[in-house]
Design an enzyme around this catalytic site. Structure first.
Site, PDB file in Angstrom:
ATOM      1  N   LYS A 140       3.965  -6.914   3.953  1.00 23.17           N
ATOM      2  CA  LYS A 140       3.741  -5.568   3.656  1.00 23.17           C
ATOM      3  C   LYS A 140       3.505  -4.997   5.090  1.00 23.17           C
ATOM      4  O   LYS A 140       2.811  -5.462   6.070  1.00 23.17           O
ATOM      5  CB  LYS A 140       2.564  -5.280   2.516  1.00 23.17           C
ATOM      6  CG  LYS A 140       1.058  -5.812   3.026  1.00 23.17           C
ATOM      7  CD  LYS A 140       0.383  -4.819   4.040  1.00 23.17           C
ATOM      8  CE  LYS A 140       0.421  -3.396   3.393  1.00 23.17           C
ATOM      9  NZ  LYS A 140      -0.385  -2.411   4.454  1.00 23.17           N
ATOM     10  N   GLU A 177       6.422   5.081   7.191  1.00 21.75           N
ATOM     11  CA  GLU A 177       6.102   6.204   6.168  1.00 21.75           C
ATOM     12  C   GLU A 177       6.992   7.406   6.157  1.00 21.75           C
ATOM     13  O   GLU A 177       6.552   8.172   7.152  1.00 21.75           O
ATOM     14  CB  GLU A 177       4.455   6.310   6.176  1.00 21.75           C
ATOM     15  CG  GLU A 177       3.750   5.141   5.684  1.00 21.75           C
ATOM     16  CD  GLU A 177       2.234   5.320   6.122  1.00 21.75           C
ATOM     17  OE1 GLU A 177       1.448   4.587   5.523  1.00 21.75           O
ATOM     18  OE2 GLU A 177       1.872   6.088   6.841  1.00 21.75           O
ATOM     19  N   THR A 194       0.678  -1.106  -0.111  1.00 25.40           N
ATOM     20  CA  THR A 194      -0.014   0.221   0.083  1.00 25.40           C
ATOM     21  C   THR A 194       0.851   1.262   0.060  1.00 25.40           C
ATOM     22  O   THR A 194       1.445   1.692  -1.105  1.00 25.40           O
ATOM     23  CB  THR A 194      -1.029  -0.033   1.278  1.00 25.40           C
ATOM     24  OG1 THR A 194      -0.354  -0.317   2.387  1.00 25.40           O
ATOM     25  CG2 THR A 194      -2.101  -1.218   1.043  1.00 25.40           C
ATOM     26  N   THR A 230       0.602  -3.159  12.175  1.00 24.72           N
ATOM     27  CA  THR A 230      -0.552  -3.055  10.940  1.00 24.72           C
ATOM     28  C   THR A 230       0.421  -3.658   9.811  1.00 24.72           C
ATOM     29  O   THR A 230       1.007  -3.036   9.146  1.00 24.72           O
ATOM     30  CB  THR A 230      -0.736  -1.789  10.645  1.00 24.72           C
ATOM     31  OG1 THR A 230      -1.517  -1.260  12.032  1.00 24.72           O
ATOM     32  CG2 THR A 230      -1.573  -1.611   9.392  1.00 24.72           C
ATOM     33  N   ASN A 281      -0.230  10.470   4.766  1.00 20.84           N
ATOM     34  CA  ASN A 281      -1.861  10.025   5.312  1.00 20.84           C
ATOM     35  C   ASN A 281      -2.790  10.964   5.396  1.00 20.84           C
ATOM     36  O   ASN A 281      -3.904  10.567   5.352  1.00 20.84           O
ATOM     37  CB  ASN A 281      -1.356   9.760   7.183  1.00 20.84           C
ATOM     38  CG  ASN A 281      -0.660   8.447   7.122  1.00 20.84           C
ATOM     39  OD1 ASN A 281      -1.359   7.284   6.985  1.00 20.84           O
ATOM     40  ND2 ASN A 281       0.685   8.329   7.302  1.00 20.84           N
ATOM     41  N   THR A 313      -6.996   9.175  -1.572  1.00 23.76           N
ATOM     42  CA  THR A 313      -6.973   9.858  -2.823  1.00 23.76           C
ATOM     43  C   THR A 313      -5.566   9.366  -3.449  1.00 23.76           C
ATOM     44  O   THR A 313      -5.501   9.444  -4.920  1.00 23.76           O
ATOM     45  CB  THR A 313      -6.607  11.215  -2.938  1.00 23.76           C
ATOM     46  OG1 THR A 313      -5.865  11.941  -1.876  1.00 23.76           O
ATOM     47  CG2 THR A 313      -8.093  11.879  -2.419  1.00 23.76           C
TER      48      THR A 313
END
Length: 393
Positions: free
Chosen positions: A174, A264, A147, A185, A388, A393
């Protein structure tokens, strides 16, 4: 005695396992977004899932099977978590599997992505019908399940026993955001040809998750879909309990460290090592508090050796502690020593130099007992907010 050897390559080298990833139109620009794992013989299967109270539909679907079920197929999609989708979310999984022509036995679905949307059932069915179950392409699979990941996450080992026999184990995973202790997560699929008894599988997963997936944090959030799945086709006919536990620990540790490093926008992976706590529980609480602290994470991002944030976080965790026994170090640079202020200009420069590294330890010796625990975390900066804020989108 046994020897564990890292193997260059992916788990599709294990006899009897097949996999691939394709584009089903879930992501833009023909990106890979749908994958599978297939075994030509039935596999023993065990799993551990998120502690989030709102478990996603794929987790609920898995738990509807008999506890001793076997499977030969796992379907994985990205872009859509199929979470908070009610009974229809479970029914959509059954619709997908009943529409496929493959000989599936107790098929498992796993999903990751945006929460709160129903699966695009027709796209997934059309995509899955393109699968070639003779394909061995774990690289494509690793890409399809991503993702916000910056890179794919894989590992592979062979275990050789003293009598010359061997078995293999490998994984693909992932995970980059919504990473928090209590299972991070993430999705992690572990495949092995070890002849492991069913009763040993869950034990090994639970034991090793404590110091791997349950010891990492990117942002303090736990998702609805977190899954660690262990599949064994037993084709090697070889097994050693101690060897398997150790190699499974290595596999899970590899995956956990790759997730933290890929937090991230993260630039630094940090081990928070708590020593000499009054209890094992205290060591865990303090280490995880440090790995979760936003103030600590932002200091790491700024490469600021602000030991006050470290000490404050330990105190706020309410574990047994004494500032006159506490020692804080960045690698081997002591910045706080049992109540003595040692943070002069030279020490600050040495500590700041440590923080410029991609990987390092922050060591906190509580000096009140004999127990230790290490949690893992990363820095948190502007890129995390950007990713985030724009996630849907």
């Amino acid at each position: 005695m046994f020897t564990i050897l890292p193997i260059k390559g992916l788990f599709d080298q294990i006899e009897g396992f097949y996999c691939d990833g394709i584009s089903a139109g879930l992501k833009a620009n023909n990106a890979l977004d749908l994958g599978f794992i297939y075994s030509d013989t039935l596999c023993e299967v065990e799993a551990i899932f998120t502690n989030n109270k709102f478990q996603a539909a794929p987790l609920k679907h898995y738990q509807m099977y008999d506890k001793n079920f076997k499977t030969n197929f796992v379907l994985i999609n990205s872009k859509n978590a199929n979470a908070l989708t009610g009974q229809k979310g479970i029914e959509n999984i059954d619709t997908i599997f009943s529409s496929l022509d493959f000989e599936l036995v107790n098929p498992i679905m796993s999903s990751t992505g945006v929460i709160g949307n129903h699966l695009p059932v027709e796209k997934i069915i059309a995509g899955a019908k393109k699968f070639d179950l003779n394909s061995k392409n774990a690289h494509n699979l690793s890409k399809a399940i991503m993702t916000t990941d910056a890179y794919s996450k894989t590992t592979m080992y062979e275990v050789k026993l003293e009598d010359g026999s061997s078995f293999k184990i490998g994984a693909v995973a992932k995970g980059a955001g919504m990473i928090n202790p209590n299972l991070a997560t993430m999705l992690c699929f572990i495949c092995t040809d070890a002849n492991i008894p069913k009763e040993d599988m869950k034990e090994a997963l639970l034991e090793n998750s404590e110091t791997t997936f349950n010891a990492i944090s990117v942002d303090g959030d736990t998702s609805t879909n977190d899954t660690v799945l262990l599949l064994s086709n037993k084709k090697s006919n070889v097994y050693d309990k101690d060897a398997f536990k150790e190699v499974l620990r290595l596999v899970m540790h590899d995956m956990a460290m790759l997730m933290v490093s890929d937090g991230e926008g993260a630039k630094k992976a940090v081990a928070f090592e708590v020593l000499n706590a009054a209890s094992y529980e205290d060591a865990q609480i303090a280490a995880k508090a440090l790995s979760n602290s936003l103030l600590v994470k932002t200091a790491l991002f700024g490469e600021d050796p602000n030991f006050g944030r470290i000490a404050s976080t330990i105190g706020a965790s309410r574990v047994v502690s004494d500032e006159n026994k506490l020692v804080i170090s960045y690698n081997d640079v002591i910045v706080y020593n049992k109540g003595e202020f040692v943070f002069n200009e030279q020490i600050e420069q040495e500590a700041a130099k440590v923080l410029k590294n991609d990987k390092f330890k922050i060591i906190c010796d509580l000096g009140v007992g004999k127990y230790s625990f290490t949690a893992y975390g990363c820095d948190l900066g502007y890129e995390y907010v950007k990713i985030n804020a724009d996630y849907r989108t």
